[in-house]
Design an enzyme around this catalytic site. Structure first.
Site, PDB file in Angstrom:
ATOM      1  N   LEU A 280      -2.362 -12.158  -6.875  1.00  0.00           N
ATOM      2  CA  LEU A 280      -1.096 -12.327  -7.611  1.00  0.00           C
ATOM      3  C   LEU A 280      -1.132 -11.502  -8.895  1.00  0.00           C
ATOM      4  O   LEU A 280      -0.370 -11.744  -9.822  1.00  0.00           O
ATOM      5  CB  LEU A 280      -0.818 -13.806  -7.911  1.00  0.00           C
ATOM      6  CG  LEU A 280      -0.687 -14.717  -6.681  1.00  0.00           C
ATOM      7  CD1 LEU A 280      -0.307 -16.133  -7.108  1.00  0.00           C
ATOM      8  CD2 LEU A 280       0.336 -14.177  -5.687  1.00  0.00           C
ATOM      9  N   SER A 281      -2.054 -10.556  -8.936  1.00  0.00           N
ATOM     10  CA  SER A 281      -2.075  -9.591 -10.014  1.00  0.00           C
ATOM     11  C   SER A 281      -2.501 -10.183 -11.353  1.00  0.00           C
ATOM     12  O   SER A 281      -1.953  -9.850 -12.401  1.00  0.00           O
ATOM     13  CB  SER A 281      -0.682  -8.980 -10.116  1.00  0.00           C
ATOM     14  OG  SER A 281      -0.730  -7.715 -10.617  1.00  0.00           O
ATOM     15  N   SER A 282      -3.511 -11.041 -11.307  1.00  0.00           N
ATOM     16  CA  SER A 282      -4.037 -11.573 -12.570  1.00  0.00           C
ATOM     17  C   SER A 282      -4.602 -10.433 -13.421  1.00  0.00           C
ATOM     18  O   SER A 282      -4.523 -10.487 -14.647  1.00  0.00           O
ATOM     19  CB  SER A 282      -5.110 -12.620 -12.303  1.00  0.00           C
ATOM     20  OG  SER A 282      -6.134 -12.087 -11.492  1.00  0.00           O
ATOM     21  N   SER A 283      -5.146  -9.394 -12.798  1.00  0.00           N
ATOM     22  CA  SER A 283      -5.752  -8.333 -13.613  1.00  0.00           C
ATOM     23  C   SER A 283      -4.708  -7.463 -14.305  1.00  0.00           C
ATOM     24  O   SER A 283      -4.854  -7.156 -15.486  1.00  0.00           O
ATOM     25  CB  SER A 283      -6.724  -7.483 -12.794  1.00  0.00           C
ATOM     26  OG  SER A 283      -6.233  -7.240 -11.518  1.00  0.00           O
TER      27      SER A 283
ATOM     28  N   HIS B 230       0.820  -1.216   0.000  1.00  0.00           N
ATOM     29  CA  HIS B 230       0.000   0.000   0.000  1.00  0.00           C
ATOM     30  C   HIS B 230       0.855   1.268   0.000  1.00  0.00           C
ATOM     31  O   HIS B 230       0.365   2.355   0.293  1.00  0.00           O
ATOM     32  CB  HIS B 230      -0.992   0.009   1.175  1.00  0.00           C
ATOM     33  CG  HIS B 230      -2.127  -0.960   0.959  1.00  0.00           C
ATOM     34  ND1 HIS B 230      -3.260  -0.641   0.265  1.00  0.00           N
ATOM     35  CD2 HIS B 230      -2.265  -2.267   1.315  1.00  0.00           C
ATOM     36  CE1 HIS B 230      -4.068  -1.689   0.213  1.00  0.00           C
ATOM     37  NE2 HIS B 230      -3.481  -2.697   0.840  1.00  0.00           N
ATOM     38  N   THR B 231       2.118   1.127  -0.313  1.00  0.00           N
ATOM     39  CA  THR B 231       2.996   2.294  -0.383  1.00  0.00           C
ATOM     40  C   THR B 231       3.023   2.896  -1.784  1.00  0.00           C
ATOM     41  O   THR B 231       3.425   4.040  -1.943  1.00  0.00           O
ATOM     42  CB  THR B 231       4.430   1.888   0.012  1.00  0.00           C
ATOM     43  OG1 THR B 231       4.720   0.628  -0.601  1.00  0.00           O
ATOM     44  CG2 THR B 231       4.569   1.745   1.513  1.00  0.00           C
ATOM     45  N   ASP B 232       2.585   2.136  -2.809  1.00  0.00           N
ATOM     46  CA  ASP B 232       2.772   2.654  -4.184  1.00  0.00           C
ATOM     47  C   ASP B 232       1.959   3.920  -4.438  1.00  0.00           C
ATOM     48  O   ASP B 232       2.483   4.904  -4.975  1.00  0.00           O
ATOM     49  CB  ASP B 232       2.549   1.570  -5.262  1.00  0.00           C
ATOM     50  CG  ASP B 232       1.172   0.946  -5.300  1.00  0.00           C
ATOM     51  OD1 ASP B 232       0.358   1.198  -4.378  1.00  0.00           O
ATOM     52  OD2 ASP B 232       0.906   0.188  -6.260  1.00  0.00           O
TER      53      ASP B 232
ATOM     54  N   ASP C  34       1.664  -3.142  -9.791  1.00  0.00           N
ATOM     55  CA  ASP C  34       1.351  -4.412 -10.455  1.00  0.00           C
ATOM     56  C   ASP C  34       1.706  -4.360 -11.943  1.00  0.00           C
ATOM     57  O   ASP C  34       2.317  -5.285 -12.491  1.00  0.00           O
ATOM     58  CB  ASP C  34      -0.136  -4.743 -10.289  1.00  0.00           C
ATOM     59  CG  ASP C  34      -0.549  -4.817  -8.835  1.00  0.00           C
ATOM     60  OD1 ASP C  34       0.337  -4.820  -7.956  1.00  0.00           O
ATOM     61  OD2 ASP C  34      -1.764  -4.861  -8.563  1.00  0.00           O
TER      62      ASP C  34
ATOM     63  N   TYR D 246     -10.058  -0.452  -0.163  1.00  0.00           N
ATOM     64  CA  TYR D 246      -8.906   0.101  -0.888  1.00  0.00           C
ATOM     65  C   TYR D 246      -9.116   1.599  -1.140  1.00  0.00           C
ATOM     66  O   TYR D 246      -8.249   2.423  -0.844  1.00  0.00           O
ATOM     67  CB  TYR D 246      -8.718  -0.651  -2.212  1.00  0.00           C
ATOM     68  CG  TYR D 246      -7.404  -0.364  -2.884  1.00  0.00           C
ATOM     69  CD1 TYR D 246      -6.306  -1.199  -2.694  1.00  0.00           C
ATOM     70  CD2 TYR D 246      -7.239   0.753  -3.708  1.00  0.00           C
ATOM     71  CE1 TYR D 246      -5.090  -0.935  -3.307  1.00  0.00           C
ATOM     72  CE2 TYR D 246      -6.035   1.020  -4.317  1.00  0.00           C
ATOM     73  CZ  TYR D 246      -4.964   0.167  -4.121  1.00  0.00           C
ATOM     74  OH  TYR D 246      -3.753   0.432  -4.730  1.00  0.00           O
TER      75      TYR D 246
HETATM   76  C1  GLA Z   1      -3.186  -3.759  -5.247  1.00  0.00           C
HETATM   77  C2  GLA Z   1      -2.945  -2.533  -6.145  1.00  0.00           C
HETATM   78  C3  GLA Z   1      -1.494  -2.081  -6.068  1.00  0.00           C
HETATM   79  C4  GLA Z   1      -1.046  -1.909  -4.615  1.00  0.00           C
HETATM   80  C5  GLA Z   1      -1.407  -3.123  -3.783  1.00  0.00           C
HETATM   81  C6  GLA Z   1      -1.124  -2.933  -2.315  1.00  0.00           C
HETATM   82  O1  GLA Z   1      -2.476  -4.846  -5.749  1.00  0.00           O
HETATM   83  O2  GLA Z   1      -3.255  -2.832  -7.485  1.00  0.00           O
HETATM   84  O3  GLA Z   1      -1.322  -0.889  -6.801  1.00  0.00           O
HETATM   85  O4  GLA Z   1      -1.562  -0.734  -4.064  1.00  0.00           O
HETATM   86  O5  GLA Z   1      -2.782  -3.477  -3.904  1.00  0.00           O
HETATM   87  O6  GLA Z   1       0.243  -2.803  -2.092  1.00  0.00           O
END
Ligand code: GLA
Length: 372
Positions: A122-125, A35-37, A167, A216
């Site tokens: 795991l960032s499928s999107s 959550h730092t991005d 991501d 979020y």
């Molecule tokens: C999701 C968001 C990212 C990031 C993470 C938390 O994956 O897509 O941009 O904020 O949550 O670190």
């Protein structure tokens, strides 16, 4: 030709009677920096060897056609209507969100297959967004910041989720054998080698709580409020000494997580350079506790997975990874202890929640590519 791409070509030819170009974009596991991005801080993801493949070829029908092999679902739209579409609140929004960022001109057929678990943190999107952008003809050189930013805009603007750049950046810039320390303000990245003496194991809790998207948005707003109260552009610039300037106790805890988490990324990278796995493990756990208590984005299942993991001999540390409220944990484990780790977690998690967790031993992998 690699396996998944070959299978996709065959399925594409059977469905659309033409031969596609193939694009591939990987998922990611964030090691630390959660959550730092969107607070313009530091993150440390690796791209992983699970990926989304997209086959694409032009058609003469003036339609954008898309079919997901995973979901066995397809849709189509006249190309000239894409600009006017509203979100459908399903997976096709990622495709349309990206298509709206490009000038298609003519019809296209798309076939999608992902080896990533969908919606599991795991960032499928993001891997879908990046692979679709390449499939639909984004034509720049790889890797490219412009591509990562385009994919992020698709999500921010069409889906309306104010997510950060991590991501999509990891999907584009991933590198074999290295983690990416991304500075989310300058958007520069440093490649960080990881100690070979640890296996990286993601554990899928197999739950996803409804709260995820609304929470979020709320966290993004709380961080913005905290930054305003301290009078900094973003929490990247805030220090622990400034915390008492924040009136609202919730916003104060959110800010404390961001400030300490940025420092943990820096410390984790330094520990990795010294091959100090014990210190890395402690930082992973400290990150989890901060997400659990200050940022409040963990959940019972993730806490249980982490608490069980750290009780197993040979585990250096672990934490929730990704947005939270379900999805996966990431764990650093001695290679010889991986089997024991999995057996212990499997049994304990099933006894407690009557759910079988799923394990992925992941390796840092290369970013997006065009295959054919
Ligand atoms: C999701 C968001 C990212 C990031 C993470 C938390 O994956 O897509 O941009 O904020 O949550 O670190």
């Amino acid at each position: 030709m690699v396996g998944p791409a070959q299978l996709l070509i065959e399925a594409f030819e059977a469905r659309y009677k033409s031969t596609p170009d193939i694009a591939r974009a990987p998922g990611r596991v964030n090691l630390i920096g959660e959550h730092t991005d969107y607070n313009l801080g530091y993150v440390l993801p690796i791209a992983i060897d699970l990926a989304c493949h997209v086959g694409c070829a032009p058609n003469r029908d003036g339609l954008l056609r898309v079919y997901s092999e995973n979901l066995q679902q397809g849709r189509e739209w006249p190309v000239e209507q894409i600009a006017a579409l509203k979100p459908a609140a399903d997976w096709t929004d990622y495709v349309i969100g990206v298509a709206r960022q490009l000038t298609l001109g003519r019809g296209r057929d798309l076939l999608i297959h992902s080896t990533l678990p969908l919606g599991s943190g795991l960032s499928s999107s993001a891997s879908l967004e990046v692979a679709v952008a390449l499939g639909l003809g984004w034509s720049g050189e790889l890797p490219s910041l412009e591509l990562a930013q385009l994919a992020r805009r698709a999500e921010n603007e069409f889906i309306g989720l104010p997510s950060g750049i991590m991501d999509q950046y990891a999907a584009v810039f991933g590198r074999r054998d290295a983690a990416l320390k991304i500075d989310c303000r300058s958007l520069e990245c440093e490649f960080v080698e990881l100690p070979a003496r640890a296996a990286i194991v993601a554990v899928n809790s197999m739950v996803k709580h409804e709260l995820a998207q609304s929470a979020y948005r709320q966290r993004v707003a709380e961080c913005a409020q905290a930054a305003r109260e301290i009078q900094v552009e973003s929490l990247r610039d805030a220090t622990l000494e400034e915390l008492p300037l924040i009136q609202d106790p919730t916003a104060l805890r959110r800010a404390r997580h961001i400030i300490t988490e940025n420092q943990r990324v820096i410390d984790f990278v330094a520990a990795s350079r010294r091959q100090d796995l014990a210190a890395m493990g402690r930082l992973l756990l400290a990150s989890h506790r901060s997400l659990q208590t200050d940022y409040e984005v963990s959940c019972e299942e993730l806490d249980f997975l982490v608490d069980t993991a750290i009780s197993v001999p040979g585990v250096f540390g672990g934490r929730m990874t990704g947005g939270g409220f379900g999805g996966c944990t990431v764990n650093f484990v001695e290679p010889a202890a991986v089997d024991r780790f999995q057996e212990t977690i499997q049994k304990a998690y099933r006894d407690r929640f009557a759910i079988d967790p799923v394990f992925y031993r992941v390796n840092p992998s290369e970013g997006a590519s065009r295959i054919s």
